[in-house]
Design a protein around this motif. Structure first.
Motif, PDB file in Angstrom:
ATOM      1  N   VAL A   1       0.823  -1.215   0.000  1.00  0.00           N
ATOM      2  CA  VAL A   1       0.000   0.000   0.000  1.00  0.00           C
ATOM      3  C   VAL A   1       0.857   1.264   0.000  1.00  0.00           C
ATOM      4  O   VAL A   1       0.333   2.364  -0.160  1.00  0.00           O
ATOM      5  CB  VAL A   1      -0.956   0.037   1.223  1.00  0.00           C
ATOM      6  CG1 VAL A   1      -1.833  -1.202   1.267  1.00  0.00           C
ATOM      7  CG2 VAL A   1      -0.188   0.197   2.540  1.00  0.00           C
TER       8      VAL A   1
ATOM      9  N   ARG B   1       0.918   3.251  -3.558  1.00  0.00           N
ATOM     10  CA  ARG B   1      -0.425   3.392  -4.145  1.00  0.00           C
ATOM     11  C   ARG B   1      -1.250   4.437  -3.415  1.00  0.00           C
ATOM     12  O   ARG B   1      -1.929   5.250  -4.033  1.00  0.00           O
ATOM     13  CB  ARG B   1      -1.140   2.033  -4.103  1.00  0.00           C
ATOM     14  CG  ARG B   1      -2.541   2.045  -4.684  1.00  0.00           C
ATOM     15  CD  ARG B   1      -3.100   0.634  -4.762  1.00  0.00           C
ATOM     16  NE  ARG B   1      -2.200  -0.216  -5.495  1.00  0.00           N
ATOM     17  CZ  ARG B   1      -1.703  -1.362  -5.035  1.00  0.00           C
ATOM     18  NH1 ARG B   1      -2.051  -1.812  -3.852  1.00  0.00           N
ATOM     19  NH2 ARG B   1      -0.873  -2.063  -5.772  1.00  0.00           N
ATOM     20  N   TYR B   2      -1.203   4.386  -2.088  1.00  0.00           N
ATOM     21  CA  TYR B   2      -2.014   5.296  -1.282  1.00  0.00           C
ATOM     22  C   TYR B   2      -1.165   6.312  -0.509  1.00  0.00           C
ATOM     23  O   TYR B   2      -1.665   6.949   0.408  1.00  0.00           O
ATOM     24  CB  TYR B   2      -2.872   4.500  -0.285  1.00  0.00           C
ATOM     25  CG  TYR B   2      -3.751   3.458  -0.920  1.00  0.00           C
ATOM     26  CD1 TYR B   2      -4.831   3.818  -1.727  1.00  0.00           C
ATOM     27  CD2 TYR B   2      -3.499   2.106  -0.723  1.00  0.00           C
ATOM     28  CE1 TYR B   2      -5.635   2.851  -2.314  1.00  0.00           C
ATOM     29  CE2 TYR B   2      -4.304   1.131  -1.307  1.00  0.00           C
ATOM     30  CZ  TYR B   2      -5.371   1.512  -2.102  1.00  0.00           C
ATOM     31  OH  TYR B   2      -6.168   0.553  -2.678  1.00  0.00           O
TER      32      TYR B   2
ATOM     33  N   SER C   1      -5.291   0.151   5.808  1.00  0.00           N
ATOM     34  CA  SER C   1      -5.145  -0.415   4.462  1.00  0.00           C
ATOM     35  C   SER C   1      -6.475  -0.926   3.926  1.00  0.00           C
ATOM     36  O   SER C   1      -6.771  -0.779   2.731  1.00  0.00           O
ATOM     37  CB  SER C   1      -4.113  -1.545   4.486  1.00  0.00           C
ATOM     38  OG  SER C   1      -2.857  -1.041   4.900  1.00  0.00           O
TER      39      SER C   1
END
Length: 396
Positions: free
Chosen positions: A234, A237-238, A277
């Motif tokens: 993660v 991506r985030y 997440s």
């Protein structure tokens, strides 16, 4: 005096982090440092993920399940389905970052003395993870002249021995930003099937592709079910690097059950981070659309500015948020340290990652640096201006 292990002695330093003491010293002396050395995005983390931690009603912060909850892994499988990756919760093991996913993977498929073939330059910690496991990295060199495309399959073939257990790629690539085509992925599929190897793909930058080019996952290939292992996280991506949540994805049941034993030995991934997440999976598509547009603008700005500097050669990345630049200096390790120790322009300097640490072949990458375009465009333009002035001064 007791001795540390040989493994510990040969454990490589991070090319990304080893210059941190010099950067901190520069800051204490009043110099502003533009950090182009590390892939820490300045993009805001999705609010839905932050709120999940902030507003939770947990009374006891207990262990998570070793492989992650059924709910999280099921939601993750649904996310993958939108990306033409069709897996279920039992094909996924949640890990403490992509780093642990790689360690568990190497531990599950290799024994000390085994070999993994990796196109270089590659993410520096592949060296570290392999060293920690007693595994030898066998590099196959890709070149800046052709944008770090996949080396010829013949180059892989001649390196395969009885000790070869896997080929490992990063797609899109860190440090190069190279995005493998479907044809290149198909070529790798054929070679791992021919030699009965695993194909490991680190796909943590999947979302970040530019110029309308599509990402091709190894998990989307038919016939590779028993050979394909995907590493994910993660972090990028985030923009959640500090969450430290990653995962292993594979349809090979024996491999997954082995990886779970490693997961059980370390007990569990962090509960709050899993909570964040899981919530992050609800992030709307507009978030990614805006982030990708921003990174593409930054890439265009950085590449065009670097191309204006005489003697600098730069690859044009199609994904991730890094590029490799070749500089008119003999040793970028020394140059990168000099930038922090002995140089500033109007009390400003830059920090880059020397590229030699992204190679395992001795002497390769000595005149290259990795630059992360994780700063806004104004700061990128200023950073390249500083680099141009620094190169003139250094080469005097």
């Amino acid at each position: 005096m007791p001795h540390i292990s040989r493994k510990g002695s040969i454990m490589p330093q991070s090319p990304i982090r080893k210059l941190v003491p010099f950067a901190e010293a520069a800051k204490k002396n009043g110099t502003k440092v533009f950090h182009l050395n590390i892939g820490q995005p300045d993009i805001n983390t999705p609010q839905v993920a932050l709120d999940a931690v902030k507003n939770n009603t947990i009374k006891v912060l207990s262990y998570a399940r070793s492989e992650g909850s059924d709910e999280y892994r099921t939601k993750l499988a649904n996310y993958y389905a939108k990306n033409d990756i069709h897996v279920n919760a039992n094909n996924i093991v949640a890990t403490t970052g992509g780093s642990e996913a790689l360690l568990f993977t190497i531990g599950s498929i290799t024994d000390p003395g085994d070999e993994i073939i990796i196109p270089e330059p590659f993410y520096a910690n592949y060296n570290g993870f392999s060293t920690a496991s007693g595994v030898t990295v066998v590099p196959v060199i890709s070149k800046i002249e052709n944008n770090f495309a996949l080396p010829a399959i013949e180059d892989f073939e001649k390196l395969i021995t009885s000790k070869t257990k896997a080929i490992l790629i990063c797609n899109p690539g860190n440090p190069t930003g190279y995005l493998y085509s479907k044809e290149e992925i198909e070529k790798l599929k054929q070679i791992v099937l021919k030699h009965d190897l695993f194909l490991i793909a680190d796909e943590v930058y999947r979302e970040f592709t530019y110029d309308g080019v599509k990402h091709n996952s190894i998990m989307s290939l038919d016939g590779l079910e028993q050979n394909a292992i995907m590493i994910d996280s993660v972090s990028k991506r985030y923009s959640m690097c500090g969450a430290r949540i990653g995962c292993i994805v594979s349809k090979n049941e024996e491999f997954i059950s082995t990886a779970i034993k490693f997961a059980q030995a370390r007990l569990s991934p962090p509960t709050y981070a899993l909570l964040a997440s899981e919530a992050a999976l609800e992030t709307p598509q507009i978030y990614f659309d805006e982030v990708i547009e921003e990174y593409q603008d930054r890439r265009n700005t950085l590449i065009s500015e670097l191309q204006k500097i005489e003697g600098v050669k730069v690859a044009n990345p199609k994904g991730a948020f890094y590029c490799v630049a070749e500089l008119p200096v003999a040793d970028t390790d020394k140059f990168s340290q000099w930038l922090l120790e002995d140089f500033n322009h109007n009390n400003e300097t830059i920090m880059v990652a020397p590229a030699s640490g992204f190679y395992s072949t001795e002497g390769e990458g000595k005149n290259q640096v990795r630059i992360a375009y994780v700063l806004n465009k104004t700061d990128l333009i200023r950073s390249v201006e500083i680099l141009k002035i620094a190169l003139k001064q250094y080469n005097k």
